[in-house]
Write a protein that holds these residues in place. Structure first.
Motif, PDB file in Angstrom:
ATOM      1  N   ILE A   1      47.939  39.763  45.001  1.00 32.31           N
ATOM      2  CA  ILE A   1      48.924  40.178  44.135  1.00 32.31           C
ATOM      3  C   ILE A   1      48.407  39.920  43.536  1.00 32.31           C
ATOM      4  CG2 ILE A   1      50.993  40.777  42.702  1.00 32.31           C
ATOM      5  CD1 ILE A   1      52.622  39.821  45.473  1.00 32.31           C
ATOM      6  N   GLU A   2      47.734  38.218  42.633  1.00 34.30           N
ATOM      7  CA  GLU A   2      47.731  38.836  41.528  1.00 34.30           C
ATOM      8  C   GLU A   2      45.749  39.123  41.326  1.00 34.30           C
ATOM      9  OE1 GLU A   2      45.852  34.495  39.202  1.00 34.30           O
ATOM     10  OE2 GLU A   2      46.711  34.123  41.161  1.00 34.30           O
ATOM     11  N   GLN A   3      45.242  39.135  42.334  1.00 25.27           N
ATOM     12  CA  GLN A   3      44.384  40.250  42.578  1.00 25.27           C
ATOM     13  C   GLN A   3      44.065  41.095  42.357  1.00 25.27           C
ATOM     14  OE1 GLN A   3      42.112  37.803  45.950  1.00 25.27           O
ATOM     15  NE2 GLN A   3      42.731  35.775  44.843  1.00 25.27           N
ATOM     16  N   ALA A   4      44.686  41.882  42.740  1.00 30.83           N
ATOM     17  CA  ALA A   4      44.411  43.370  43.272  1.00 30.83           C
ATOM     18  C   ALA A   4      43.935  43.747  41.577  1.00 30.83           C
ATOM     19  CB  ALA A   4      45.815  43.877  43.622  1.00 30.83           C
ATOM     20  N   LYS A   5      43.612  44.997  41.462  1.00 34.52           N
ATOM     21  CA  LYS A   5      42.990  45.240  40.539  1.00 34.52           C
ATOM     22  C   LYS A   5      44.013  46.983  39.776  1.00 34.52           C
ATOM     23  CE  LYS A   5      38.653  43.864  41.175  1.00 34.52           C
ATOM     24  NZ  LYS A   5      39.460  42.480  40.562  1.00 34.52           N
ATOM     25  N   ASN A   6      44.551  46.891  40.245  1.00 34.55           N
ATOM     26  CA  ASN A   6      45.703  47.808  39.468  1.00 34.55           C
ATOM     27  C   ASN A   6      47.374  47.945  39.870  1.00 34.55           C
ATOM     28  OD1 ASN A   6      46.547  50.079  41.618  1.00 34.55           O
ATOM     29  ND2 ASN A   6      44.117  50.449  41.109  1.00 34.55           N
ATOM     30  N   TRP A   7      48.365  48.593  39.118  1.00 33.66           N
ATOM     31  CA  TRP A   7      49.535  48.245  39.240  1.00 33.66           C
ATOM     32  C   TRP A   7      49.511  48.612  40.859  1.00 33.66           C
ATOM     33  CZ3 TRP A   7      53.605  45.678  39.282  1.00 33.66           C
ATOM     34  CH2 TRP A   7      54.942  46.480  40.040  1.00 33.66           C
ATOM     35  N   GLN A   8      49.401  49.812  41.076  1.00 35.60           N
ATOM     36  CA  GLN A   8      49.641  50.706  43.133  1.00 35.60           C
ATOM     37  C   GLN A   8      49.251  49.344  43.490  1.00 35.60           C
ATOM     38  OE1 GLN A   8      48.089  52.455  40.411  1.00 35.60           O
ATOM     39  NE2 GLN A   8      49.763  53.744  39.587  1.00 35.60           N
ATOM     40  N   ASP A   9      48.113  49.071  43.604  1.00 39.22           N
ATOM     41  CA  ASP A   9      48.020  47.611  44.769  1.00 39.22           C
ATOM     42  C   ASP A   9      49.391  46.026  44.567  1.00 39.22           C
ATOM     43  OD1 ASP A   9      45.628  49.701  45.743  1.00 39.22           O
ATOM     44  OD2 ASP A   9      43.825  48.336  44.513  1.00 39.22           O
ATOM     45  N   LYS A  10      49.321  45.983  43.171  1.00 37.28           N
ATOM     46  CA  LYS A  10      49.936  45.432  43.710  1.00 37.28           C
ATOM     47  C   LYS A  10      52.053  45.797  44.282  1.00 37.28           C
ATOM     48  CE  LYS A  10      47.858  42.576  39.071  1.00 37.28           C
ATOM     49  NZ  LYS A  10      47.559  42.075  39.710  1.00 37.28           N
ATOM     50  N   TYR A  11      51.952  46.756  43.830  1.00 38.49           N
ATOM     51  CA  TYR A  11      52.946  47.052  43.865  1.00 38.49           C
ATOM     52  C   TYR A  11      53.021  47.413  45.612  1.00 38.49           C
ATOM     53  CZ  TYR A  11      57.276  50.492  44.895  1.00 38.49           C
ATOM     54  OH  TYR A  11      58.478  50.242  45.037  1.00 38.49           O
ATOM     55  N   ARG A  12      51.779  48.044  46.041  1.00 38.78           N
ATOM     56  CA  ARG A  12      51.342  47.863  47.298  1.00 38.78           C
ATOM     57  C   ARG A  12      51.984  46.209  48.196  1.00 38.78           C
ATOM     58  NH1 ARG A  12      47.725  47.084  50.800  1.00 38.78           N
ATOM     59  NH2 ARG A  12      45.905  47.699  49.361  1.00 38.78           N
ATOM     60  N   HIS A  13      51.273  45.224  47.399  1.00 35.75           N
ATOM     61  CA  HIS A  13      51.069  43.865  47.984  1.00 35.75           C
ATOM     62  C   HIS A  13      52.696  43.243  47.941  1.00 35.75           C
ATOM     63  CE1 HIS A  13      46.905  43.628  49.582  1.00 35.75           C
ATOM     64  NE2 HIS A  13      46.260  43.872  47.697  1.00 35.75           N
ATOM     65  N   ILE A  14      53.590  43.923  47.105  1.00 37.50           N
ATOM     66  CA  ILE A  14      54.658  43.329  46.624  1.00 37.50           C
ATOM     67  C   ILE A  14      55.413  43.455  47.654  1.00 37.50           C
ATOM     68  CG2 ILE A  14      57.049  43.403  45.202  1.00 37.50           C
ATOM     69  CD1 ILE A  14      54.514  43.498  43.035  1.00 37.50           C
ATOM     70  N   MET A  15      55.372  44.821  48.026  1.00 35.53           N
ATOM     71  CA  MET A  15      55.878  45.482  49.539  1.00 35.53           C
ATOM     72  C   MET A  15      56.029  44.693  50.314  1.00 35.53           C
ATOM     73  SD  MET A  15      57.936  47.808  48.040  1.00 35.53           S
ATOM     74  CE  MET A  15      58.538  49.322  49.110  1.00 35.53           C
ATOM     75  N   LEU A  16      54.815  44.598  50.972  1.00 40.20           N
ATOM     76  CA  LEU A  16      54.423  44.295  51.860  1.00 40.20           C
ATOM     77  C   LEU A  16      54.713  42.931  52.356  1.00 40.20           C
ATOM     78  CD1 LEU A  16      50.605  45.224  52.285  1.00 40.20           C
ATOM     79  CD2 LEU A  16      52.172  46.268  53.400  1.00 40.20           C
ATOM     80  N   LEU A  17      55.270  42.273  51.117  1.00 44.35           N
ATOM     81  CA  LEU A  17      55.387  40.779  50.723  1.00 44.35           C
ATOM     82  C   LEU A  17      56.669  40.744  51.443  1.00 44.35           C
ATOM     83  CD1 LEU A  17      54.423  37.512  50.306  1.00 44.35           C
ATOM     84  CD2 LEU A  17      55.037  38.217  47.894  1.00 44.35           C
ATOM     85  N   GLY A  18      57.286  41.517  50.787  1.00 40.42           N
ATOM     86  CA  GLY A  18      58.821  42.097  51.039  1.00 40.42           C
ATOM     87  C   GLY A  18      59.607  42.206  52.427  1.00 40.42           C
ATOM     88  N   LYS A  19      58.047  42.379  53.343  1.00 42.15           N
ATOM     89  CA  LYS A  19      58.380  42.714  54.612  1.00 42.15           C
ATOM     90  C   LYS A  19      58.287  41.334  55.724  1.00 42.15           C
ATOM     91  CE  LYS A  19      57.175  46.398  56.396  1.00 42.15           C
ATOM     92  NZ  LYS A  19      56.321  47.600  57.023  1.00 42.15           N
TER      93      LYS A  19
END
Length: 165
Positions: free
Chosen positions: A41-59
């Motif tokens: 999440i910290e390394q993701a370049k944009n909000w869409q990538d961060k959001y996707r990683h947060i969603m995956l983390l939730g899973k």
């Protein structure tokens, strides 16, 4: 035979249930893949990538069984339903948490990575705003999500300080 940790056990289960896991195994360190996911999440370049990683983390966080989803464990101040449990062992604090919203569950996982297995002093020094700035998430969350996140971080501190049990 070694006792499986909570997270190893839950890989074989879809729900965490107190009938299936002894209390001593419920509260453990987080698995390395959850911690690594926060680094992504910290390394993701944009909000869409961060959001996707947060969603995956939730899973990645196991779902609590319905009998854990009690009103007295519900965190007030969250728009979504969120439940938080605490256990202290040898001066370290461990938490179990879940939410009915995947994005909130991912945000919970981020908070757990920062606080799981920490001392009361370390938890008291934790600054959720600074942490989310570091991850590049500040300003990206809605006001209601930000308030809910603050409520969860506050509940973690209150548990660590014995204010709520």
């Amino acid at each position: 035979m070694a006792i499986k940790t909570f997270y190893e056990t839950t890989q074989l289960m879809t729900l965490i249930s107190p009938k299936n896991i002894p209390d001593s195994q419920l509260f453990t360190d987080l698995p390395a893949d959850v911690i690594a996911a926060v680094n992504h999440i910290e390394q993701a370049k944009n909000w869409q990538d961060k959001y996707r990683h947060i969603m995956l983390l939730g899973k990645q966080l196991p779902t609590l069984a319905d009998n854990f989803k009690q009103a007295d464990a519900q965190v007030k101040g969250c728009e979504s339903q969120a439940w938080l449990y605490h256990h202290q062992l040898n001066g370290q604090h461990y938490y179990l948490a879940d939410s009915d919203a995947r994005i909130v569950k991912g945000l919970i996982a981020i908070l757990l990575v920062a606080n799981q297995g920490k001392t009361t002093e370390q938890i008291n020094q934790f600054d959720v705003s600074h942490y989310f700035d570091t991850l590049g998430l500040s300003g990206q969350l809605s006001p209601s999500r930000t308030n809910g996140l603050a409520a969860l971080a506050n509940a973690i501190k209150l548990y660590a300080n014995g204010v709520i049990t």
